[in-house]
Design an enzyme around this catalytic site. Structure first.
Site, PDB file in Angstrom:
ATOM      1  N   GLU A 267     -52.725 107.673  17.011  1.00  0.00           N
ATOM      2  CA  GLU A 267     -51.272 107.845  17.001  1.00  0.00           C
ATOM      3  C   GLU A 267     -50.571 107.363  18.265  1.00  0.00           C
ATOM      4  O   GLU A 267     -49.695 108.058  18.799  1.00  0.00           O
ATOM      5  CB  GLU A 267     -50.969 109.323  16.758  1.00  0.00           C
ATOM      6  CG  GLU A 267     -51.413 110.297  17.885  1.00  0.00           C
ATOM      7  CD  GLU A 267     -52.843 110.825  17.767  1.00  0.00           C
ATOM      8  OE1 GLU A 267     -53.688 110.140  17.144  1.00  0.00           O
ATOM      9  OE2 GLU A 267     -53.104 111.912  18.296  1.00  0.00           O
ATOM     10  N   HIS A 291     -50.851 110.558   8.232  1.00  0.00           N
ATOM     11  CA  HIS A 291     -51.418 111.396   9.293  1.00  0.00           C
ATOM     12  C   HIS A 291     -50.894 110.955  10.665  1.00  0.00           C
ATOM     13  O   HIS A 291     -50.365 111.765  11.432  1.00  0.00           O
ATOM     14  CB  HIS A 291     -52.948 111.318   9.231  1.00  0.00           C
ATOM     15  CG  HIS A 291     -53.643 112.126  10.264  1.00  0.00           C
ATOM     16  ND1 HIS A 291     -54.097 113.407  10.036  1.00  0.00           N
ATOM     17  CD2 HIS A 291     -53.955 111.844  11.549  1.00  0.00           C
ATOM     18  CE1 HIS A 291     -54.656 113.863  11.140  1.00  0.00           C
ATOM     19  NE2 HIS A 291     -54.587 112.931  12.075  1.00  0.00           N
ATOM     20  N   GLU A 292     -51.026 109.669  10.941  1.00  0.00           N
ATOM     21  CA  GLU A 292     -50.602 109.184  12.272  1.00  0.00           C
ATOM     22  C   GLU A 292     -49.087 109.323  12.448  1.00  0.00           C
ATOM     23  O   GLU A 292     -48.614 109.648  13.531  1.00  0.00           O
ATOM     24  CB  GLU A 292     -51.061 107.741  12.508  1.00  0.00           C
ATOM     25  CG  GLU A 292     -52.560 107.480  12.294  1.00  0.00           C
ATOM     26  CD  GLU A 292     -53.499 108.473  12.948  1.00  0.00           C
ATOM     27  OE1 GLU A 292     -53.126 109.096  13.964  1.00  0.00           O
ATOM     28  OE2 GLU A 292     -54.621 108.659  12.435  1.00  0.00           O
ATOM     29  N   GLU A 314     -54.384 118.365  15.679  1.00  0.00           N
ATOM     30  CA  GLU A 314     -54.953 117.820  14.441  1.00  0.00           C
ATOM     31  C   GLU A 314     -54.775 118.719  13.215  1.00  0.00           C
ATOM     32  O   GLU A 314     -54.587 118.219  12.105  1.00  0.00           O
ATOM     33  CB  GLU A 314     -56.428 117.471  14.641  1.00  0.00           C
ATOM     34  CG  GLU A 314     -56.658 116.374  15.694  1.00  0.00           C
ATOM     35  CD  GLU A 314     -55.991 115.040  15.378  1.00  0.00           C
ATOM     36  OE1 GLU A 314     -55.575 114.835  14.225  1.00  0.00           O
ATOM     37  OE2 GLU A 314     -55.884 114.207  16.303  1.00  0.00           O
ATOM     38  N   TYR A 381     -59.362 119.857  12.335  1.00  0.00           N
ATOM     39  CA  TYR A 381     -58.512 119.324  11.272  1.00  0.00           C
ATOM     40  C   TYR A 381     -58.515 120.274  10.077  1.00  0.00           C
ATOM     41  O   TYR A 381     -57.464 120.659   9.560  1.00  0.00           O
ATOM     42  CB  TYR A 381     -59.039 117.969  10.774  1.00  0.00           C
ATOM     43  CG  TYR A 381     -59.018 116.837  11.759  1.00  0.00           C
ATOM     44  CD1 TYR A 381     -59.894 116.798  12.833  1.00  0.00           C
ATOM     45  CD2 TYR A 381     -58.129 115.772  11.607  1.00  0.00           C
ATOM     46  CE1 TYR A 381     -59.900 115.737  13.726  1.00  0.00           C
ATOM     47  CE2 TYR A 381     -58.130 114.696  12.501  1.00  0.00           C
ATOM     48  CZ  TYR A 381     -59.014 114.696  13.559  1.00  0.00           C
ATOM     49  OH  TYR A 381     -59.013 113.647  14.434  1.00  0.00           O
TER      50      TYR A 381
HETATM   51  N1  BES Z   1     -56.000 111.348  17.113  1.00  0.00           N
HETATM   52  C1  BES Z   1     -56.940 111.096  16.087  1.00  0.00           C
HETATM   53  C2  BES Z   1     -58.064 110.205  16.499  1.00  0.00           C
HETATM   54  C3  BES Z   1     -58.863 110.712  17.678  1.00  0.00           C
HETATM   55  C4  BES Z   1     -59.211 112.038  17.780  1.00  0.00           C
HETATM   56  C5  BES Z   1     -59.266 109.846  18.659  1.00  0.00           C
HETATM   57  C6  BES Z   1     -59.934 112.479  18.887  1.00  0.00           C
HETATM   58  C7  BES Z   1     -59.985 110.289  19.739  1.00  0.00           C
HETATM   59  C8  BES Z   1     -60.328 111.617  19.850  1.00  0.00           C
HETATM   60  C9  BES Z   1     -56.269 110.503  14.840  1.00  0.00           C
HETATM   61  O1  BES Z   1     -54.999 110.993  14.608  1.00  0.00           O
HETATM   62  C10 BES Z   1     -57.094 110.922  13.650  1.00  0.00           C
HETATM   63  O2  BES Z   1     -57.194 112.085  13.424  1.00  0.00           O
HETATM   64  N2  BES Z   1     -57.658 109.968  12.916  1.00  0.00           N
HETATM   65  C11 BES Z   1     -58.456 110.246  11.752  1.00  0.00           C
HETATM   66  C12 BES Z   1     -57.686 110.007  10.500  1.00  0.00           C
HETATM   67  C13 BES Z   1     -57.167 111.227   9.830  1.00  0.00           C
HETATM   68  C14 BES Z   1     -56.530 110.884   8.505  1.00  0.00           C
HETATM   69  C15 BES Z   1     -58.129 112.347   9.682  1.00  0.00           C
HETATM   70  C16 BES Z   1     -59.641 109.309  11.752  1.00  0.00           C
HETATM   71  O3  BES Z   1     -59.826 108.595  12.745  1.00  0.00           O
HETATM   72  O4  BES Z   1     -60.382 109.285  10.789  1.00  0.00           O
HETATM   73 ZN    ZN Z   2     -55.017 112.998  14.041  1.00  0.00          ZN
END
Ligand code: BES
Ligand code: ZN
Length: 614
Positions: A267, A291-292, A314, A381
């Site tokens: 994000e 999500h983002e 999250e 999450y």
């Molecule tokens: N912020 C996260 C990605 C992240 C988390 C990077 C922790 C580094 C450390 C991003 O918003 C995220 O949650 N991405 C998920 C997608 C979501 C739909 C569950 C992913 O990468 O799968």
């Molecule tokens: Zn996220």
């Protein structure tokens, strides 16, 4: 207390960053000069301590006077500390000063946040490429900073790159100048953000406009496909705004990265980073964009104060993401997302159990001495969003948290928060319901601090999941795969299914005892699952085959895990391969060693741990 940072923001706080850097693609190093505006918070404060890792510092100055400042580099739990001695005149509450640090970053394999790609690793094959991934604690490998989510700063940047390349950041572009074969791109982010949201990409990029505030960026080879896939972005943004209030960041662009990007999405403000594995060709994986987008409020405006409080980013974002899904599709589909999520939660808990790390399974884990990358999982999450769903149910169902969310974001925007503060505000906001006893049955502390599954499973509408479950059940009761027994199945069983219900079908099969290989073979003949391009389907299908010991799937698995580096896909598949006997183990290890350079360092580090190589 932030266990993942050695900086001292309670004594002297960085409020603005002015970053000047050159991307040296030959040396694969950033040559940088960072200006830090610092506000002294206590009398007698004698030093500014910054986080860094892999940086070589050449000078530290007081940019006001140009005087060189004394500094020392020490060891810290997640990298190094840069301790800068403050001149006497600044050592009182209220002083402000500006420190300048000149440094270079370390080249691969220790390049941390930055991945440097050679031309052959890009789609266009002509130009090099770089991208960063700072969350959770990798910003310190790009620039010395107070690398804690508790510290929010504005920033400006001037990025010098080879003339034929484009630089983009998690900020507004404010200018561009050419001198010879170098272009300098200028950026400004005037909303205070934590260091983990600083992001940079440099590559041969093109864009397509898909909405009034949205450009989709990528290498030209996939920009049209990407623009088509993410055409719903503006309606998602509008839906989010209806729920939580105005989008304050101006532009909302998307960047589709090369396949080694280790996450589904990130994000970064004004410019979400996305994995190309979302390009399914049918818009079926776009909930990642929802999500983002949601992080624009929960995470980027209201930020978890430490990585122990990660669910406040999250869990809330997943909750919002699924509300957008409900508004754009249906409430039933939202429930299916939660049912799928509950399975993911169980898997994540089992995974930590199997490595003897149950202490990482509470909603708010203790991270003293723990690298947040090692603690990362879907638990914040899924447990987090299930908790909010549960509270929503107690309050009367869909929509009953909307007013609260809007008010919460408005109250805590530009700030950081802890779970205790969130709970306090929640109970204050719902004072009437508290008095009526609506929350009497909520076991707050168990939800927050107990390991394993939460104390209560919310009740979900299973009507979509039931269809998948019934089909899975029919396959599982098959005792053998004969022409006769298979004649009861046809392509039409799944042709009407959405990608989510198909995933649920495979989830159902995955949670049953292993299926005989001839039956899987039969299933593939009827449904052509091994030919499907949807990566969520591919992940589950390949896991299912590996679980049954069907070795014919192995070449496809190796292909999948060596052509993209999204951790959600590569980690479980590498682990499954590793657990396929001695041959599987050897293949997992040799494949990893061969492709190590292909992965981003974050993914390579996790894979090395998964394969017990460190
Ligand atoms: N912020 C996260 C990605 C992240 C988390 C990077 C922790 C580094 C450390 C991003 O918003 C995220 O949650 N991405 C998920 C997608 C979501 C739909 C569950 C992913 O990468 O799968
Ligand atoms: Zn996220």
């Amino acid at each position: 207390m932030d266990h993942s940072s050695c900086s001292n923001p309670s004594e002297v706080l960085i409020t603005d960053i002015q970053w000047k850097l050159t991307a040296n693609f030959k040396a694969k190093q950033i040559v940088g000069c960072v200006g830090l505006s610092a506000a002294v918070k206590i009398d007698g404060c004698s030093k500014l301590v910054l986080d860094m890792v892999g940086l070589t510092v050449s000078s530290v100055t007081d940019t006001e006077t140009g005087a060189l400042l004394e500094y020392s580099v020490g060891q810290a739990s997640f990298g190094a500390s840069l301790t800068i001695k403050l001149p006497e005149k600044y050592r009182k509450t209220g002083s402000v000063m500006r420190v300048g640090v000149e440094y270079t970053t370390s080249p691969p394999p220790e390049s941390g946040a930055v991945q440097w790609l050679d031309p052959p690793q890009t789609a266009g094959k002509q130009h090099p490429y770089l991208f960063t991934q700072c969350q959770p604690i990798h910003a310190r490998s790009m620039l010395p900073c107070q690398d804690s989510p508790s510290v929010k700063t504005t920033y400006t940047a001037e990025v010098s790159v080879p003339r034929d390349l484009t630089a983009l950041m998690s900020a507004r572009v404010v200018g561009k100048t050419n001198h010879g074969d170098i272009t300098t791109w200028k950026f400004c982010q005037d909303i205070p953000i934590p260091s983990y949201l600083i992001a940079l990409v440099v590559g041969c990029l093109e864009s397509r406009q898909v909405g009034p505030r949205t450009l989709v960026w990528s290498e030209k080879e996939m920009v049209d496909k990407a623009a088509w896939e993410f055409s719903e972005t503006e309606s998602m943004l509008c839906t989010a705004e209806e729920i939580v209030g105005p989008y304050v960041w101006g532009q909302y662009d998307l960047l589709v990265l090369p396949p080694s990007f280790p996450y589904g999405g990130m994000e970064n403000p004004c410019l979400t980073f996305l994995t190309p594995t979302l390009l399914a060709g049918d818009k079926s994986l776009t909930s990642v964009v929802a999500h983002e987008i949601s992080h624009s409020w929960t995470g980027n405006l209201v930020t978890n104060r430490t990585w122990e409080e990660f669910w406040l980013n999250e869990g809330f974002t997943t909750y919002l993401e699924r509300k957008i899904v409900a508004k754009l599709h249906s409430e039933k589909e939202r429930h299916l997302c939660y049912i799928n999520g509950w399975k993911t939660l169980n898997d994540a808990i089992d995974q930590f159990k199997s490595i003897g790390k149950l202490e990482l399974t509470p909603l708010i884990p203790k991270l003293e001495g723990v690298n947040p990358d090692d603690a990362f999982s879907t638990i914040p999450y899924e447990k987090g969003s299930a908790f909010l769903f549960y509270l929503e149910t107690l309050l009367g169902g869909p929509g009953s948290l909307d007013g609260f969310l809007r008010s919460y974001v408005n109250k805590y925007k530009f700030l950081t928060i802890t779970s205790v503060e969130w709970k306090q505000y929640f109970l204050e906001y719902f004072k009437k319901q508290v008095d009526e006893g609506v929350f009497d049955s909520v076991e707050w502390d168990k939800w927050f601090y107990d390991p394993g599954l939460p104390p209560h499973k919310p009740v979900y509408d299973t009507s979509l999941a039931d269809i998948s479950a019934a089909l899975a059940e029919r396959w599982c009761t098959l005792s053998e795969a004969t022409e006769d027994s298979l004649s009861g199945f046809s392509e039409s069983d799944i042709s009407g299914m959405t990608s989510m219900t198909l995933q649920e079908f495979l989830n159902q099969l995955l949670s049953k005892p292993k299926i005989d290989i001839p039956i899987l073979q039969g299933m593939d003949t009827v449904y052509k699952l091994s030919k499907m391009g949807n990566n969520e389907v591919k992940l589950r299908w390949q896991r299912l085959c590996l679980k049954s010991g069907w070795s014919e799937v192995i070449p496809a698995v190796v292909d999948f895990i060596t052509t993209q580096g999204r951790m959600k896909y590569v980690r479980p598949l590498y682990r499954a391969l590793y657990n396929c006997g001695e041959d599987g183990k050897a293949l997992a290890v040799s494949t990893f060693k061969k492709y190590k350079e292909f992965y981003h360092s974050v993914a390579a580090n996790q894979l090395a741990k998964d394969l017990k190589l460190t």
